[in-house]
Scaffold this active site. Structure first.
Site, short mmCIF file in Angstrom:
data_model
loop_
_atom_site.label_atom_id
_atom_site.label_comp_id
_atom_site.label_asym_id
_atom_site.label_seq_id
_atom_site.Cartn_x
_atom_site.Cartn_y
_atom_site.Cartn_z
N LYS A 1 52.54 44.06 39.59
CA LYS A 1 52.92 45.47 39.52
C LYS A 1 52.81 46.09 40.93
CE LYS A 1 49.94 48.66 38.23
NZ LYS A 1 49.62 50.06 38.18
N LYS B 1 49.10 50.94 44.48
CA LYS B 1 48.59 51.54 45.72
C LYS B 1 47.58 50.61 46.37
CE LYS B 1 48.61 56.17 43.76
NZ LYS B 1 47.68 56.61 42.72
N LYS C 1 40.88 45.37 37.96
CA LYS C 1 40.15 46.12 38.99
C LYS C 1 38.93 45.35 39.48
CE LYS C 1 42.22 49.82 39.98
NZ LYS C 1 42.68 50.15 41.31
#
Ligand code: AQP
Length: 346
Positions: free
Chosen positions: A213, A216, A115
């Site tokens: 992966k 979103k 992140k």
């Protein structure tokens, strides 16, 4: 005898993709319908705050996710469907658990590192130095680091035994178990240690990069459940494939086609051997055409129901309010027990 408790949540951070579905949501519905569990499914709006959404987007996405839950088959008569932020004891438990969590544990979480690295431009990530990484970590919002502690509280507050999630959440689940053990060792048996429940597709990869992966936050590689038939056809047609032309499952040598085969197999229920046989001598293009039609058909009912729920935000709010009330009662009882154990309930 009381049924074992099962808890999971999804962040209202945008449209759901087929990774969310095959890794988690499909399992939510199957587990709910098995009748074997007391199910709690929540909209993780507090977790979504780590992405700094606008108030309008967060509200819209919360209502839209409630509609997704119903359209895909979750049923408020069978499961407790609620909004995470409405559970006040969650804040207290998160704080208590955070005092048992070493900061270093949080900073080494893979999801946290991924992140914070999203703040960098592509290209910068690959050649990042240790000093630059520390700089990025220091500038990131604290919620991103605390994310797994809030998740542990979400799970332990309801004495969950099972947590259906994709495998990107395994490290967070491990921390949850560690915190349960630590708490129990210090204050006496209070929490049970939860286990994750994975589907056969715990990690669906991006359509345009099978090394990443499906996420979103990288919408270009996502196949969204809401995508109209012509978009599904276009996206699957454009999905990257591997060299060669054989339709064969081999994650190492053929990661792209293996990802598509896994999606096909999970939706159709056909096993890999049968699929490989079916597509012997066929082209990537023929396989992709069939996969697109399979996906379109599979989500036709969901798309219809989601559309029908579009104007029903007040009914959706009522479902969330009622679910939050039920979950809140359970949470209030548990936090009472926890407070007694730690010595703050005089
Ligand atoms: N690609 C995936 N394959 C299998 N399972 C997945 N999940 C997410 N991506 C995949 C699972 O979906 C559930 C809900 O995810 P979430 O919205 O709470 O969190 P997320 O992991 O942040 O979802 P995204 O799409 O990957 O968003 P970003 O881009 O924000 O990171 C979880 O059970 C998750 O494991």
């Amino acid at each position: 005898m009381a049924k074992p408790v099962l808890v999971s949540g999804i962040q209202p951070t945008g449209k759901l993709h087929i990774g969310n579905y095959l890794g988690a949501l499909k399992n939510f519905v199957d587990l709910q319908n098995s009748g074997k569990y007391q199910c709690y499914f929540f909209i993780a709006d507090l977790h979504a705050l780590t992405e700094n959404p606008t108030a309008k987007d967060l509200t819209t996405n919360t209502i839209s996710l409630a509609a997704d839950f119903l359209a895909i088959g979750l049923d408020p008569k069978k499961s407790i469907i609620f909004q995470q932020s409405q559970i006040e004891p969650l804040q207290e438990l998160k704080w208590i658990l955070s005092t048992l969590t070493p900061v270093s544990e949080l900073l080494r979480m893979t999801a946290f590192k991924e992140k914070v690295l999203q703040a960098l431009k592509p290209g910068e990530r690959e050649k990042i130095t240790k000093e630059k990484f520390e700089e990025v970590v220091e500038a990131s919002n604290f919620g991103l680091a605390e994310y797994p502690v809030l998740m542990a509280a979400d799970i332990l507050l309801y004495d969950a035994k099972f947590v259906p999630v994709g495998d990107d959440q395994d490290q967070h689940l491990e921390l949850t178990r560690t915190l349960a053990r630590k708490f129990n060792a210090k204050f006496g048996k209070t929490f049970s240690e939860p286990n994750s429940l994975h589907t056969a597709t715990p990690r669906v990869m991006s359509l345009n990069d099978p090394a990443k992966k499906m996420s979103k936050s990288m919408p270009a590689g996502c196949l969204f459940l809401e995508d109209a038939p012509e978009i599904v056809r276009e996206k699957i047609k454009r999905a990257v494939t591997d060299s060669g032309n054989e339709i064969k499952y081999d994650e190492e040598k053929k990661p792209a086609i293996s990802n598509l085969l896994k999606i096909y197999s999970s939706i159709s229920g056909e096993n890999m051997q049968k699929l490989e046989k079916k597509y012997t001598g066929k082209t990537y293009s023929e396989f992709k055409t069939d996969l697109a039609e399979l996906v379109i058909l599979h989500f036709a009912d969901y798309r219809k129901k989601k559309k029908a729920l579009a104007g029903k935000s007040s009914a959706l709010k009522t479902i969330l309010t009622s679910g939050s009330k039920k979950a809140g009662k359970v949470a209030a009882r548990k936090i009472g027990e926890i407070k007694k154990k730690i010595g703050i309930s005089l």
